[in-house]
Design a protein around this motif. Structure first.
Motif, PDB file in Angstrom:
ATOM      1  N   PHE A  12      27.316  47.124  18.228  1.00  0.00           N
ATOM      2  CA  PHE A  12      27.731  47.046  16.804  1.00  0.00           C
ATOM      3  C   PHE A  12      28.932  48.301  17.751  1.00  0.00           C
ATOM      4  O   PHE A  12      30.317  48.236  16.577  1.00  0.00           O
ATOM      5  CB  PHE A  12      26.969  48.150  16.026  1.00  0.00           C
ATOM      6  CG  PHE A  12      28.267  49.332  14.533  1.00  0.00           C
ATOM      7  CD1 PHE A  12      28.510  48.838  13.771  1.00  0.00           C
ATOM      8  CD2 PHE A  12      27.751  50.881  15.390  1.00  0.00           C
ATOM      9  CE1 PHE A  12      28.472  49.137  13.327  1.00  0.00           C
ATOM     10  CE2 PHE A  12      29.104  51.250  14.368  1.00  0.00           C
ATOM     11  CZ  PHE A  12      29.495  50.859  13.249  1.00  0.00           C
ATOM     12  N   ALA A  16      32.667  46.970  16.324  1.00  0.00           N
ATOM     13  CA  ALA A  16      33.873  47.677  15.386  1.00  0.00           C
ATOM     14  C   ALA A  16      35.167  48.569  16.239  1.00  0.00           C
ATOM     15  O   ALA A  16      36.017  48.696  15.611  1.00  0.00           O
ATOM     16  CB  ALA A  16      32.555  49.067  14.985  1.00  0.00           C
ATOM     17  N   LEU A  39      23.715  41.946  14.859  1.00  0.00           N
ATOM     18  CA  LEU A  39      24.253  43.071  13.994  1.00  0.00           C
ATOM     19  C   LEU A  39      23.395  42.495  12.812  1.00  0.00           C
ATOM     20  O   LEU A  39      22.822  43.209  11.256  1.00  0.00           O
ATOM     21  CB  LEU A  39      25.580  42.854  14.030  1.00  0.00           C
ATOM     22  CG  LEU A  39      25.784  43.344  14.550  1.00  0.00           C
ATOM     23  CD1 LEU A  39      27.566  43.601  15.008  1.00  0.00           C
ATOM     24  CD2 LEU A  39      26.745  44.342  14.599  1.00  0.00           C
ATOM     25  N   GLU A  43      21.815  45.522  10.134  1.00  0.00           N
ATOM     26  CA  GLU A  43      21.857  45.301   9.326  1.00  0.00           C
ATOM     27  C   GLU A  43      20.655  44.658   8.278  1.00  0.00           C
ATOM     28  O   GLU A  43      20.663  46.438   7.487  1.00  0.00           O
ATOM     29  CB  GLU A  43      23.262  44.830   8.759  1.00  0.00           C
ATOM     30  CG  GLU A  43      23.975  44.787   9.120  1.00  0.00           C
ATOM     31  CD  GLU A  43      25.667  44.364   8.985  1.00  0.00           C
ATOM     32  OE1 GLU A  43      26.789  44.398   9.145  1.00  0.00           O
ATOM     33  OE2 GLU A  43      25.290  43.215   8.434  1.00  0.00           O
ATOM     34  N   ARG A  49      25.202  47.177   4.910  1.00  0.00           N
ATOM     35  CA  ARG A  49      26.299  46.728   5.178  1.00  0.00           C
ATOM     36  C   ARG A  49      27.129  47.482   6.435  1.00  0.00           C
ATOM     37  O   ARG A  49      27.583  47.950   5.737  1.00  0.00           O
ATOM     38  CB  ARG A  49      27.260  45.486   4.266  1.00  0.00           C
ATOM     39  CG  ARG A  49      28.290  44.593   5.121  1.00  0.00           C
ATOM     40  CD  ARG A  49      27.684  43.650   6.355  1.00  0.00           C
ATOM     41  NE  ARG A  49      27.194  42.550   5.192  1.00  0.00           N
ATOM     42  CZ  ARG A  49      28.067  41.913   4.551  1.00  0.00           C
ATOM     43  NH1 ARG A  49      29.186  41.181   4.434  1.00  0.00           N
ATOM     44  NH2 ARG A  49      27.373  40.794   3.664  1.00  0.00           N
ATOM     45  N   LEU A  50      26.869  46.948   7.431  1.00  0.00           N
ATOM     46  CA  LEU A  50      27.911  47.926   8.625  1.00  0.00           C
ATOM     47  C   LEU A  50      29.262  47.299   8.815  1.00  0.00           C
ATOM     48  O   LEU A  50      30.731  48.058   9.005  1.00  0.00           O
ATOM     49  CB  LEU A  50      27.256  48.370  10.078  1.00  0.00           C
ATOM     50  CG  LEU A  50      26.119  48.587   9.551  1.00  0.00           C
ATOM     51  CD1 LEU A  50      25.348  48.743  11.055  1.00  0.00           C
ATOM     52  CD2 LEU A  50      26.017  49.538   9.307  1.00  0.00           C
ATOM     53  N   LEU A  51      30.066  46.542   8.603  1.00  0.00           N
ATOM     54  CA  LEU A  51      30.903  45.516   8.647  1.00  0.00           C
ATOM     55  C   LEU A  51      30.804  44.791   8.258  1.00  0.00           C
ATOM     56  O   LEU A  51      30.310  44.062   7.528  1.00  0.00           O
ATOM     57  CB  LEU A  51      30.738  44.583   9.820  1.00  0.00           C
ATOM     58  CG  LEU A  51      30.439  45.401  11.609  1.00  0.00           C
ATOM     59  CD1 LEU A  51      30.533  43.633  12.845  1.00  0.00           C
ATOM     60  CD2 LEU A  51      32.094  46.158  11.668  1.00  0.00           C
ATOM     61  N   PRO A  60      34.870  48.080   9.582  1.00  0.00           N
ATOM     62  CA  PRO A  60      33.936  48.399   9.313  1.00  0.00           C
ATOM     63  C   PRO A  60      34.139  49.072   7.516  1.00  0.00           C
ATOM     64  O   PRO A  60      34.660  49.021   7.337  1.00  0.00           O
ATOM     65  CB  PRO A  60      34.108  49.573  10.047  1.00  0.00           C
ATOM     66  CG  PRO A  60      34.791  49.714  10.961  1.00  0.00           C
ATOM     67  CD  PRO A  60      35.599  48.958  10.342  1.00  0.00           C
ATOM     68  N   THR A  61      32.592  48.942   7.403  1.00  0.00           N
ATOM     69  CA  THR A  61      32.472  49.393   6.101  1.00  0.00           C
ATOM     70  C   THR A  61      32.339  50.696   5.509  1.00  0.00           C
ATOM     71  O   THR A  61      32.693  52.287   7.265  1.00  0.00           O
ATOM     72  CB  THR A  61      31.177  49.041   5.332  1.00  0.00           C
ATOM     73  OG1 THR A  61      30.521  48.740   6.024  1.00  0.00           O
ATOM     74  CG2 THR A  61      31.161  46.964   5.423  1.00  0.00           C
ATOM     75  N   GLY A  64      29.842  51.734   7.714  1.00  0.00           N
ATOM     76  CA  GLY A  64      30.246  51.499   9.390  1.00  0.00           C
ATOM     77  C   GLY A  64      31.416  52.718   9.763  1.00  0.00           C
ATOM     78  O   GLY A  64      30.993  53.481  11.151  1.00  0.00           O
ATOM     79  N   GLU A  65      31.744  53.227   9.074  1.00  0.00           N
ATOM     80  CA  GLU A  65      33.144  53.476   8.948  1.00  0.00           C
ATOM     81  C   GLU A  65      32.581  54.857   9.409  1.00  0.00           C
ATOM     82  O   GLU A  65      32.083  55.914  11.109  1.00  0.00           O
ATOM     83  CB  GLU A  65      34.082  54.260   8.474  1.00  0.00           C
ATOM     84  CG  GLU A  65      34.944  53.347   8.747  1.00  0.00           C
ATOM     85  CD  GLU A  65      36.111  53.230  10.005  1.00  0.00           C
ATOM     86  OE1 GLU A  65      35.748  54.292  10.551  1.00  0.00           O
ATOM     87  OE2 GLU A  65      37.165  52.498  10.024  1.00  0.00           O
TER      88      GLU A  65
END
Length: 297
Positions: A12, A16, A39, A43, A49-51, A60-61, A64-65
């Motif tokens: 990840f 990212a 990934l 998730e 959802r990370l991306l 990144p979402t 994710g950020e």
């Protein structure tokens, strides 16, 4: 919360930070399909959802950020602590990643590496030549090289070069056609060679100073480059006036290939410094390189 594998988090972080499956896959030495599968599994286990993925970009979402901001520095500290264990070995070893512009790489870093590395075959140095003010954490660099006045206060800064000066120069053939500028304002009547900076893609404003007078002069001319050596080449060809580092033109001025003007408007400024985070635990290899680079003039 399900137990998450460290390798999944490394995947990840790579995607990212690189904002690209292609670059992350090359960095980790695995296929893009394997990254995508890892990934999706991560998730699914997190339920988030990370991306955000499109055909052209990866970002990144919000979740994710948040994960990137938390895990990035923490993992870097863990990796640094593990790398520091190399001090227990008889000889310094390991990889050192440095970001720097082409000028300090050519004039300071490379001469030191040429002397140092033959005696330490277990040290590997990866140099990212980049004139932008790259963030160390974003690029996963161990250290960077900048002018002293550009180093953030929360960084350790080690002076690796003398004070520097800029030089405003042109070929004798150019000044045969036009009068020499006596003050910075005269530059508006001349063909000047511009440099486009990597940060914000703006043109470099010539920074001139005399006594209490500090000026940033926006010049005009027929040429704009984003590669510094072409400024010197163009000046030597008589195409205009250039503002370059003094050490790059000292020999040309001494031998008459270039004429220097406005020298009294180009005072010294702090030279290059190696900088790195104060929380970094230096390995023996890194400490060795720092001492080899340290300026003692």
């Amino acid at each position: 919360m399900p137990r998450i594998d460290r390798n999944d988090l490394d995947v990840f972080l790579a995607v990212a930070r690189e904002r690209s499956f292609t670059r992350a896959a090359a960095q980790l030495g695995v296929s893009q399909s394997a990254l995508s599968q890892t990934l999706r599994g991560l998730e699914a286990r997190l339920g988030l959802r990370l991306l955000t993925r499109t055909t052209r970009s990866v970002a990144p979402t919000e979740a994710g950020e948040r994960l990137l901001r938390t895990l990035g520095p923490a993992f870097d500290q863990i990796d640094g602590a593990l790398a520091a264990l190399s001090e227990l070995r008889e000889k310094p070893s390991g990889t050192i990643r440095i970001t720097a512009g082409e000028h300090p790489v050519e004039t300071i870093l490379m001469p030191v590496l040429e002397r140092l590395l033959p005696d330490y075959p277990d040290i590997k140095v990866e140099v990212d030549v980049d004139n932008a003010l790259t963030d160390l954490a974003a690029g996963r660099h161990d250290a960077g090289i900048r002018f002293g006045e550009q180093v953030a206060r929360d960084m350790v800064a080690v002076r690796i070069g003398p004070d520097m000066r800029m030089a405003v120069v042109a070929a004798p053939a150019y000044f045969a056609r036009r009068p020499r500028p006596e003050v910075p304002q005269d530059l508006t009547e001349h063909a000047c060679i511009n440099m486009r900076l990597p940060t914000h893609a703006s043109l470099y404003a010539w920074e001139l100073e005399k006594g209490e007078h500090e000026l940033k002069v926006h010049v005009e001319g027929p040429l704009v480059f984003n590669y510094a050596p072409l400024l010197l080449r163009s000046a030597l060809a008589g195409l205009g006036i250039a503002c370059v580092f003094e050490d790059q033109v000292r020999e040309h001025v001494a031998e008459g290939r270039l004429v220097r003007v406005l020298a009294d408007w180009c005072p010294p400024f702090p030279g290059y410094h190696l900088y790195y985070p104060s929380r970094r635990q230096p390995t023996s290899a890194f400490a060795l390189l720092v001492e080899a680079l340290r300026f003692r003039g």
